[in-house]
Structure formats: structure tokens, C-alpha cells
Motif scaffolding. Structure first.
Motif, PDB file in Angstrom:
ATOM      1  N   ILE A  33     109.983 131.655  70.266  1.00  0.00           N
ATOM      2  CA  ILE A  33     110.440 131.357  71.521  1.00  0.00           C
ATOM      3  C   ILE A  33     111.126 132.279  72.362  1.00  0.00           C
ATOM      4  O   ILE A  33     110.878 132.302  73.716  1.00  0.00           O
ATOM      5  CB  ILE A  33     111.646 130.196  71.096  1.00  0.00           C
ATOM      6  CG1 ILE A  33     111.273 129.090  70.422  1.00  0.00           C
ATOM      7  CG2 ILE A  33     112.239 129.662  72.525  1.00  0.00           C
ATOM      8  CD1 ILE A  33     112.031 128.194  69.753  1.00  0.00           C
ATOM      9  N   GLU A  34     112.030 133.206  71.790  1.00  0.00           N
ATOM     10  CA  GLU A  34     112.474 134.139  72.370  1.00  0.00           C
ATOM     11  C   GLU A  34     112.220 135.757  71.701  1.00  0.00           C
ATOM     12  O   GLU A  34     111.659 135.793  70.921  1.00  0.00           O
ATOM     13  CB  GLU A  34     114.088 134.043  72.589  1.00  0.00           C
ATOM     14  CG  GLU A  34     114.533 132.885  73.232  1.00  0.00           C
ATOM     15  CD  GLU A  34     115.891 132.379  73.145  1.00  0.00           C
ATOM     16  OE1 GLU A  34     116.643 132.931  72.442  1.00  0.00           O
ATOM     17  OE2 GLU A  34     116.394 131.531  73.948  1.00  0.00           O
ATOM     18  N   SER A  55     112.360 138.881  69.721  1.00  0.00           N
ATOM     19  CA  SER A  55     112.772 139.295  68.131  1.00  0.00           C
ATOM     20  C   SER A  55     112.560 140.551  67.886  1.00  0.00           C
ATOM     21  O   SER A  55     111.835 141.141  68.471  1.00  0.00           O
ATOM     22  CB  SER A  55     111.896 138.303  67.321  1.00  0.00           C
ATOM     23  OG  SER A  55     112.329 138.828  66.086  1.00  0.00           O
ATOM     24  N   ASN A  58     106.750 136.254  73.470  1.00  0.00           N
ATOM     25  CA  ASN A  58     107.405 134.788  73.308  1.00  0.00           C
ATOM     26  C   ASN A  58     106.936 134.118  74.302  1.00  0.00           C
ATOM     27  O   ASN A  58     106.604 134.523  75.567  1.00  0.00           O
ATOM     28  CB  ASN A  58     108.728 135.220  72.876  1.00  0.00           C
ATOM     29  CG  ASN A  58     109.528 135.689  73.913  1.00  0.00           C
ATOM     30  OD1 ASN A  58     109.919 135.283  74.928  1.00  0.00           O
ATOM     31  ND2 ASN A  58     109.580 137.196  73.921  1.00  0.00           N
ATOM     32  N   HIS A  76     108.685 124.173  73.794  1.00  0.00           N
ATOM     33  CA  HIS A  76     109.204 124.811  72.606  1.00  0.00           C
ATOM     34  C   HIS A  76     110.235 124.154  71.925  1.00  0.00           C
ATOM     35  O   HIS A  76     110.423 123.020  71.985  1.00  0.00           O
ATOM     36  CB  HIS A  76     109.729 126.179  72.910  1.00  0.00           C
ATOM     37  CG  HIS A  76     110.888 126.179  73.750  1.00  0.00           C
ATOM     38  ND1 HIS A  76     112.102 125.857  73.357  1.00  0.00           N
ATOM     39  CD2 HIS A  76     111.088 126.651  74.917  1.00  0.00           C
ATOM     40  CE1 HIS A  76     113.041 125.833  74.345  1.00  0.00           C
ATOM     41  NE2 HIS A  76     112.567 126.551  75.304  1.00  0.00           N
ATOM     42  N   GLY A  77     110.176 124.447  70.713  1.00  0.00           N
ATOM     43  CA  GLY A  77     110.977 123.567  69.355  1.00  0.00           C
ATOM     44  C   GLY A  77     112.474 123.500  69.811  1.00  0.00           C
ATOM     45  O   GLY A  77     113.116 122.597  69.459  1.00  0.00           O
ATOM     46  N   ARG A  78     112.969 124.129  70.647  1.00  0.00           N
ATOM     47  CA  ARG A  78     114.540 124.015  70.894  1.00  0.00           C
ATOM     48  C   ARG A  78     114.634 123.034  71.989  1.00  0.00           C
ATOM     49  O   ARG A  78     116.111 122.759  72.229  1.00  0.00           O
ATOM     50  CB  ARG A  78     115.114 125.403  71.356  1.00  0.00           C
ATOM     51  CG  ARG A  78     115.370 126.018  70.274  1.00  0.00           C
ATOM     52  CD  ARG A  78     116.030 127.612  70.419  1.00  0.00           C
ATOM     53  NE  ARG A  78     115.785 128.526  69.423  1.00  0.00           N
ATOM     54  CZ  ARG A  78     116.050 129.612  69.619  1.00  0.00           C
ATOM     55  NH1 ARG A  78     116.459 130.202  70.674  1.00  0.00           N
ATOM     56  NH2 ARG A  78     115.656 130.802  68.453  1.00  0.00           N
ATOM     57  N   MET A  79     113.740 122.457  72.684  1.00  0.00           N
ATOM     58  CA  MET A  79     113.828 121.464  73.739  1.00  0.00           C
ATOM     59  C   MET A  79     113.951 120.231  72.860  1.00  0.00           C
ATOM     60  O   MET A  79     113.775 120.054  71.666  1.00  0.00           O
ATOM     61  CB  MET A  79     112.542 121.277  74.446  1.00  0.00           C
ATOM     62  CG  MET A  79     112.322 122.684  75.188  1.00  0.00           C
ATOM     63  SD  MET A  79     110.790 122.594  76.198  1.00  0.00           S
ATOM     64  CE  MET A  79     110.625 121.503  77.206  1.00  0.00           C
ATOM     65  N   SER A  80     114.610 119.402  73.769  1.00  0.00           N
ATOM     66  CA  SER A  80     115.067 117.822  72.984  1.00  0.00           C
ATOM     67  C   SER A  80     113.862 117.128  73.126  1.00  0.00           C
ATOM     68  O   SER A  80     112.861 117.404  73.899  1.00  0.00           O
ATOM     69  CB  SER A  80     116.156 117.077  73.825  1.00  0.00           C
ATOM     70  OG  SER A  80     115.691 116.874  75.155  1.00  0.00           O
ATOM     71  N   GLU A  88     112.920 116.062  76.686  1.00  0.00           N
ATOM     72  CA  GLU A  88     112.281 116.921  77.165  1.00  0.00           C
ATOM     73  C   GLU A  88     110.700 117.519  76.928  1.00  0.00           C
ATOM     74  O   GLU A  88     109.975 117.520  77.848  1.00  0.00           O
ATOM     75  CB  GLU A  88     112.839 118.390  77.215  1.00  0.00           C
ATOM     76  CG  GLU A  88     114.310 118.380  77.629  1.00  0.00           C
ATOM     77  CD  GLU A  88     115.249 119.441  77.484  1.00  0.00           C
ATOM     78  OE1 GLU A  88     116.071 120.071  78.402  1.00  0.00           O
ATOM     79  OE2 GLU A  88     115.153 119.956  76.440  1.00  0.00           O
ATOM     80  N   LYS A  89     110.398 117.516  75.443  1.00  0.00           N
ATOM     81  CA  LYS A  89     109.249 117.670  75.211  1.00  0.00           C
ATOM     82  C   LYS A  89     108.434 116.624  75.654  1.00  0.00           C
ATOM     83  O   LYS A  89     107.236 116.998  76.181  1.00  0.00           O
ATOM     84  CB  LYS A  89     109.186 117.656  73.736  1.00  0.00           C
ATOM     85  CG  LYS A  89     109.917 119.074  73.119  1.00  0.00           C
ATOM     86  CD  LYS A  89     109.673 118.749  71.452  1.00  0.00           C
ATOM     87  CE  LYS A  89     110.659 119.782  70.506  1.00  0.00           C
ATOM     88  NZ  LYS A  89     110.866 119.535  69.295  1.00  0.00           N
ATOM     89  N   THR A  91     105.173 126.829  72.013  1.00  0.00           N
ATOM     90  CA  THR A  91     104.881 127.729  70.627  1.00  0.00           C
ATOM     91  C   THR A  91     104.137 126.456  69.946  1.00  0.00           C
ATOM     92  O   THR A  91     103.461 125.598  70.458  1.00  0.00           O
ATOM     93  CB  THR A  91     106.479 127.334  69.963  1.00  0.00           C
ATOM     94  OG1 THR A  91     107.028 126.199  70.196  1.00  0.00           O
ATOM     95  CG2 THR A  91     107.087 128.567  70.656  1.00  0.00           C
TER      96      THR A  91
END
Length: 681
Positions: A476-477, A479, A486, A507-511, A514-515, A533
Motif C-alpha cells: 500500500i505504502e 516500505s 506501492n 487497498h486493504g486499509r480502506m473501509s 469505500e472498497k 493491492t
């Protein structure tokens, strides 16, 4: 004395503290300790250096020539001296063993064990001793165990040797004489003694062969006995399938079933008519038509007077299935409903009342299906999609909502027989191998990062023609650990490169909301290119998407790459997959080669298993694969097949359930709770 009940503290030398440490390693009883086998051996047999390959670990005997040299640096030390071994003058090197300097005297005989560097004529010494010293390892094969940080190999070897001395005469034989005689196995007590302290390689192999078979046989016996017990209860739903109605439903479909689909439908309908609960795995390649097979099963259960449930991992997948099932079932008056975490309290209350009254025929949903307040009037068939996303407990809960309904589990991860027979030994496996007619194979290319401009031109061309594209990134970001593109950076870069193109980010950090919102925009064509991702890996169907671009593709497993590739190629237009990678490792190169050479998911899965091994095949600990102490699923697969056949033959014989010869095996099944109702669901 039952060694399964005898606490490990009964072994001389195991005090209270050591017992706690052993407990933390899963060793609670004397039998646990005796069955705690080494994961490898260290061979201290003295060898001739002329036969040793560069980089090998070896034990040699020689004479010290000259004085040792000690060097110190940064709090560390390097001790070296010349040793004559046969006609070789080599340099022996010890790291951080400065205390040995005074013991290394010229003309003294020494035994060295370590890694041989042929080019430098140097040995990095891990063990050294002098001939004749007490407790010498020279000439022996020593076991190496998995131990905790505060426990030494020496102590572990000593305590297991003590346990063997105390209890070897009490070790019970588990395998019946019919099997030990058939394969010429060593007695169990002797095999256990030799697997801990083999006096030679051949003895060690014989002991391992016996213990590997036993472990795999007991594992298969659990599965086969569970199946036998479950089927003997005949407490499933025996459905009166209306075959003429099902045939009419299939004839009315806008396409013809493949031969594979016809065979699988026949297997499922046969199971549904049996008095025991179906437990079948439907595996098929991406796009092989599993959904329509599930729909036929659900239609059959409704026509037989029952309700059906379809459980999927995500809301967007639930909506997709809801739409396709509604389209298929609407002409026949079947009521399809959906229950997810997003359903409002009012919708949920109305839906649950309708479900309990039997007004809903098929319920589609996520984990919300298995909450406590969800009750079916009469549940006949449960279909779970992408089963490795669901835990065993979740399937059990759903199953208990009905009268032990039939269960069909679907996965788009083609599973090689090697794994299917192991992880799903208690299930019947159906396989869809052919793709529906008219499906165009996806053209796959592997390109270096230096060709990115051409890849961007390819995206422009497809979008310009009215198509859509996915761009997949591993992280996602940014590293510090991995030099990989990313999703956030790539999204910004593409926005700058294509200022007039609508580019989405997922990406996986979205709610979840949102996805779902971004996926809806993509499905409806309002987003032309989706940077993501791997969250889009499973099941989402966008027929207009024709291009899959995967950054740093060598970072992904083969089966994951194949799953991602399967997101395109679902419509009428030719589709493409572009893998951007500069693989530095042989595994990375092999992955790119496999992806460009074949689109057959089963071949991909076979190669993935070879490259990664079974433990990593599913990418998660939720795979359901057993942890074997001795056996290796790949290397010992032929033994696994033989053990399964032997176990199946045994449980089908009535004397197994009553004969005195099989009492130890029945006791083992009792300890494993096989006769409890839900253990292996």
C-alpha cells in the motif's frame, strides 16, 4: 502403564521448570516426548576430504600443524590454525571460540566438523574434539531437535535417551500385524529408538519409513473413520430431487454445459439424494463455471422443498451472486434475498421473518448468514464460495442451522491432488477442468521495469478502445524492507501520466464501504483504470476489463498471479496480462516462465507447489493443512496415498470395529474425538 497419560515429569532429569518448557513445546506426556522426533541429523562419521563437495558439512580427522592464531575485532574473535588432513593442509577457523587457543597444540590429533570451502582450503568449524575425549560425538549420528532458547540439544538428547531407557518396554504397538507384516515394518518401540539414535543411515531410513507411514496412516484413519461414522448415522437431508425439472432448468440456460460441468452436476445431485450429508469440494479454474453448477444445486434443493444458502467472503461478491442467481431463478418464481453487514435493522428484521417462514428460497450473504438470530425454515444445501477464506467453525455453525444440510464448498484455487487428498481427505472432490466454449485464452507477457513506457501505452490503447484495466501493486505504502512499487505512489504516477483518465485506488486499509463504492464505479465503467493491492483477487466479475498489469510480479506466488490474471478474460474481447518484473532469484524467473507458458490453473498449481512447498500454498495458516511431525507431504506423497487406501479398506471391514487386534486404533480414534458429532466438519 498408559504412556499417553503419564506426565513428562516422570522422566528422570525433568524437573518442574523443564516440564513447563516442554509443555510450551506441546510435550505433556511421556509419549509426547518419545514421539518428538528430530527434524534432522548431524553425521559425525569421519570422511575423506577428497570426496567432499565445496560447501558441504563434513567431519574430518587430522593433525594440528603450527601454533594457533587469534584475532580480535569489534568484540568478536577469529581463531585459526593449520591442520593436516590426509594429504590436505587446510586452515581451520573458529569464530568467537578464543578460549580454545590454549588447547590447540602442534602435533595434536583433532576431529573437526564444519563447512568445507574447497577454493580457500578452509573449514569453518562448528564442532571440534580430541580423539578419546569423554562423550565424544565422533563416528556417531546425532539427532537435532526443535528446542526453546533456554534448552540445549545436549539436554534434549539426554532426556529422550533417558525416557527410552525407562519406558521403551512399555511403548505400545499401534499398527495391526496385517500392516506391519505387509510392509516389513520395524516394531514401534525399535523404530522410535532408532529414529532418535540411528547407528547408521540405513537404520535411520527404516525407522523413518515406519514412523512416516504410521503418522500418515493415523491421519487418514481419522478422516476415513469420520466419514464412515457420519455416513452410518444417515442423519443428513435425503432430498427427493425433481430430475425432470432440473433438466428443464439446464436446457433453458443461454449456454451449454461443458462435459466437466455435466459430470460434476451429476455427482452433486447423486449426493443430495443420499441419506447422509454431502461434504463435497468443487474446485475449478478461474472462469470454469462453478457458479452455474452451484445454481443448479440450489435450484434442485428448492424444487425438493428445501432452502438454499450461499456464503461468500465479501459484500460485493454477494451482490454479484445475488444478481446472477436472481436472473437465473426469476422465470421459475424462486425468491432470492441477500443478507450482509450493511443490511439495515428494518431490512434485516423483515428478511429474517421471511426466511423463518420459508418465503425466501435462497439466501445469499457474507458472514452475516451465520449470526445467532438467522434461522431457516428448512435448510437443504449450503454453498460456500472460496472456502479457504472461511474457518471450519463458521461452516459448522451454518451447517447446524439446518437438519445437517448438504454442503458444497467451491474454490477457484486449483488444488493439486497432492494437497486435495491431504487437506480435504474427509471431502469428496469434484473438479471442473475445461473452460466454457468461446473463452479466449488470456495472452500473458513478462516485461522488465525498463519497458514501463510501453506498458503505459498499452493501457492507453485498451482504455481508448472502451475497455478497462487493473494495475496491481504488492504494497500500500512505501516500505524500507522491500523495493517495490506501492499502490499509492503508482496511483499518483498514473494520474499524472493520464490527466484525462479516471483512475481509481483500492487497498486493504480502506473501509468496506469505500472498497464497495470504488468497485461499483469500476464495474459500471465510471473508472477506467483501477490501481489496487491484491484485495481484488477473489471472484469479482467485470467483463469489460481486458488488461491486468502486475508490478513486481516476481514478489507474488504463482497461484496468486493466476488468480489475479483471472480477473480479466471474462467478456467477449481479447484480454491480456502484463507482468512487470526483474526477477533476481531462480524462483522469480520460474514464476514468470510458468505464467507465460500456460494458462492452465492446475499446471500452475502443480508448479507453485514445487516452488513454494505445501505450507505456503494457500498463503495463510487457514489452509486446513495438517502439521506433520515427521512426514513431508511432497516427498512422502506415495506413502500418503497407500496409507489412505489402507485406512479406507480397514474402516470398511466390520472386524475393525469389534476385533481385539484393532483395539489400539479404536482407542486412538476415541482420544481424537472422532465419535463426537462435529469434530471434523
Amino acid at each position: 502403564m498408559d504412556l499417553h497419560q503419564c506426565e513428562v515429569r516422570e522422566v528422570h532429569g525433568v524437573g518442574a521448570q523443564k516440564a513447563v518448557e516442554l509443555n510450551s513445546m506441546g510435550i505433556f506426556t511421556v509419549m509426547d516426548l518419545l514421539e518428538y522426533v528430530p527434524f534432522r541429523y548431524e553425521d559425525y562419521t569421519v570422511r575423506d576430504l577428497a570426496s567432499v563437495k565445496d560447501g558441504d558439512r563434513v567431519t574430518v580427522q587430522g593433525t594440528i600443524i603450527g601454533e594457533p592464531v587469534l584475532q580480535r575485532y569489534s568484540g568478536k574473535s577469529r581463531l585459526s590454525c593449520k591442520v593436516m588432513v590426509d594429504s590436505f593442509l587446510l586452515t581451520a577457523v573458529w569464530f568467537n571460540r578464543h578460549f580454545l587457543k590454549d588447547r590447540l597444540r602442534p602435533q595434536q590429533e583433532i576431529v573437526l566438523t564444519g563447512k568445507w570451502d574447497a577454493r580457500r582450503r578452509q573449514m569453518s568449524v562448528s564442532d571440534s574434539e580430541f580423539p578419546g575425549q569423554a562423550g565424544s560425538n565422533t563416528g556417531t549420528i546425532q539427532p537435532v531437535y526443535s528446542v526453546t532458547a533456554s534448552m540445549t540439544q545436549k539436554w534434549m538428547r539426554k532426556v529422550i535417551a533417558q525416557a527410552l531407557t525407562q519406558y521403551s518396554a512399555m511403548i505400545p504397538e499401534v499398527l495391526p500385524a496385517s500392516i506391519t507384516g505387509k510392509y516389513g515394518f520395524l516394531p514401534r518401540s525399535k523404530a522410535l529408538a532408532l529414529i532418535h539414535t540411528p547407528s547408521g543411515v540405513e537404520e535411520g531410513k527404516q525407522a523413518r519409513r515406519r514412523m512416516v507411514y504410521e503418522e500418515l496412516f493415523l491421519f487418514q484413519l481419522k478422516l476415513q473413520a469420520y466419514r464412515a461414522v457420519t455416513r452410518s448415522k444417515a442423519d443428513g437431508v435425503k432430498q427427493q430431487v425433481d430430475l425432470p425439472a432440473v433438466r428443464a432448468f439446464v436446457r433453458a440456460l443461454p449456454f451449454q454445459l461443458t462435459e466437466s460441468q455435466k459430470k460434476v452436476v451429476s455427482e452433486i445431485l447423486h449426493d443430495m439424494q443420499e441419506p447422509y450429508a454431502m461434504n463435497r469440494l468443487l474446485q475449478g479454474d478461474v472462469g470454469a463455471g462453478k457458479t452455474v453448477v452451484a445454481a443448479i444445486g440450489l435450484y434442485a434443493t428448492v424444487k425438493a422443498g428445501y432452502q438454499g444458502a450461499l456464503m461468500v467472503p465479501t459484500e460485493i461478491l454477494a451482490e454479484q451472486h445475488m444478481r446472477s442467481l436472481s436472473r437465473m431463478f426469476e422465470p421459475y418464481g424462486l425468491q432470492v434475498a441477500m443478507l450482509t453487514g450493511s443490511s439495515t435493522d428494518r431490512q434485516r428484521r423483515d428478511l429474517l421473518a421471511s426466511l423463518q417462514m420459508g418465503l425466501i428460497d435462497v439466501l445469499v450473504g457474507t458472514h452475516a448468514l451465520i449470526q445467532e438470530d438467522v434461522y431457516f425454515r428448512q435448510l437443504g444445501l449450503v454453498v460456500t464460495d472460496e472456502q479457504h477464506r472461511f474457518g471450519v467453525n463458521q461452516r459448522s455453525i451454518l451447517r447446524r442451522k439446518g437438519m445437517n444440510p448438504d454442503v458444497l464448498t467451491m474454490t477457484a484455487t486449483p488444488i493439486p491432488r497432492t494437497l486435495a487428498i491431504t487437506a480435504f481427505g474427509d471431502m469428496d472432490v469434484s473438479t471442473l477442468r475445461e473452460l466454457p466454449k468461446g473463452r479466449k485464452p488470456i495472452k500473458t507477457y513478462a516485461v522488465a521495469h525498463g519497458l514501463l513506457e510501453r506498458v503505459l501505452g498499452f493501457i492507453q490503447r485498451e482504455v481508448g478502445a472502451g475497455r478497462q484495466a487493473y494495475v496491481i501493486c504488492p504494497l500500500i505504502e512505501e516500505s524500507d524492507k522491500l523495493d517495490v512499487q506501492n499502490a499509492i505512489d503508482v496511483h499518483i504516477q498514473l494520474q499524472q501520466h493520464f490527466p484525462d483518465m479516471k483512475i481509481g485506488l483500492l487497498h486493504g486499509r480502506m473501509s468496506a464501504a469505500e472498497k464497495d463504492a470504488i468497485m461499483h464505479e469500476f464495474k459500471e465503467g465510471r473508472v477506467a483504470t483501477l490501481v489496487s493491492t491484491t484485495v481484488i483477487e477473489v471472484g469479482v466479475d467485470v467483463p469489460n476489463a481486458t488488461l491486468m498489469v502486475i508490478y513486481d510480479a516476481d514478489r507474488f506466488g504463482l497461484s496468486q498471479l493466476h488468480q489475479l490474471r483471472g480477473r480479466v478474460g471474462r467478456g467477449e474481447h481479447q484480454s491480456y496480462c502484463v507482468l512487470i518484473a526483474d526477477p533476481k532469484t531462480e524462483v522469480g524467473k520460474e514464476r514468470m516462465k510458468a505464467m507465460t507458458e500456460t494458462t492452465d490453473g492446475f499446471e500452475i498449481a502443480r508448479r507453485d507447489l514445487e516452488l513454494r512447498g505445501p505450507g505456503d500454498f494457500f498463503g495463510t495458516k487457514q489452509s486446513g493443512l495438517p502439521e506433520f511431525r515427521i512426514a513431508d507431504m511432497m516427498a512422502d506423497f506415495e506413502i500418503m496415498e497407500q496409507a489412505r487406501d489402507d485406512a479406507a479398506e480397514l474402516v470398511s471391514d466390520s472386524t475393525f470395529w469389534t476385533g481385539a487386534a484393532y483395539m489400539p486404533l479404536r482407542a486412538y480414534l476415541e482420544r481424537a474425538h472422532i465419535f463426537d458429532s462435529e469434530v471434523l466438519d
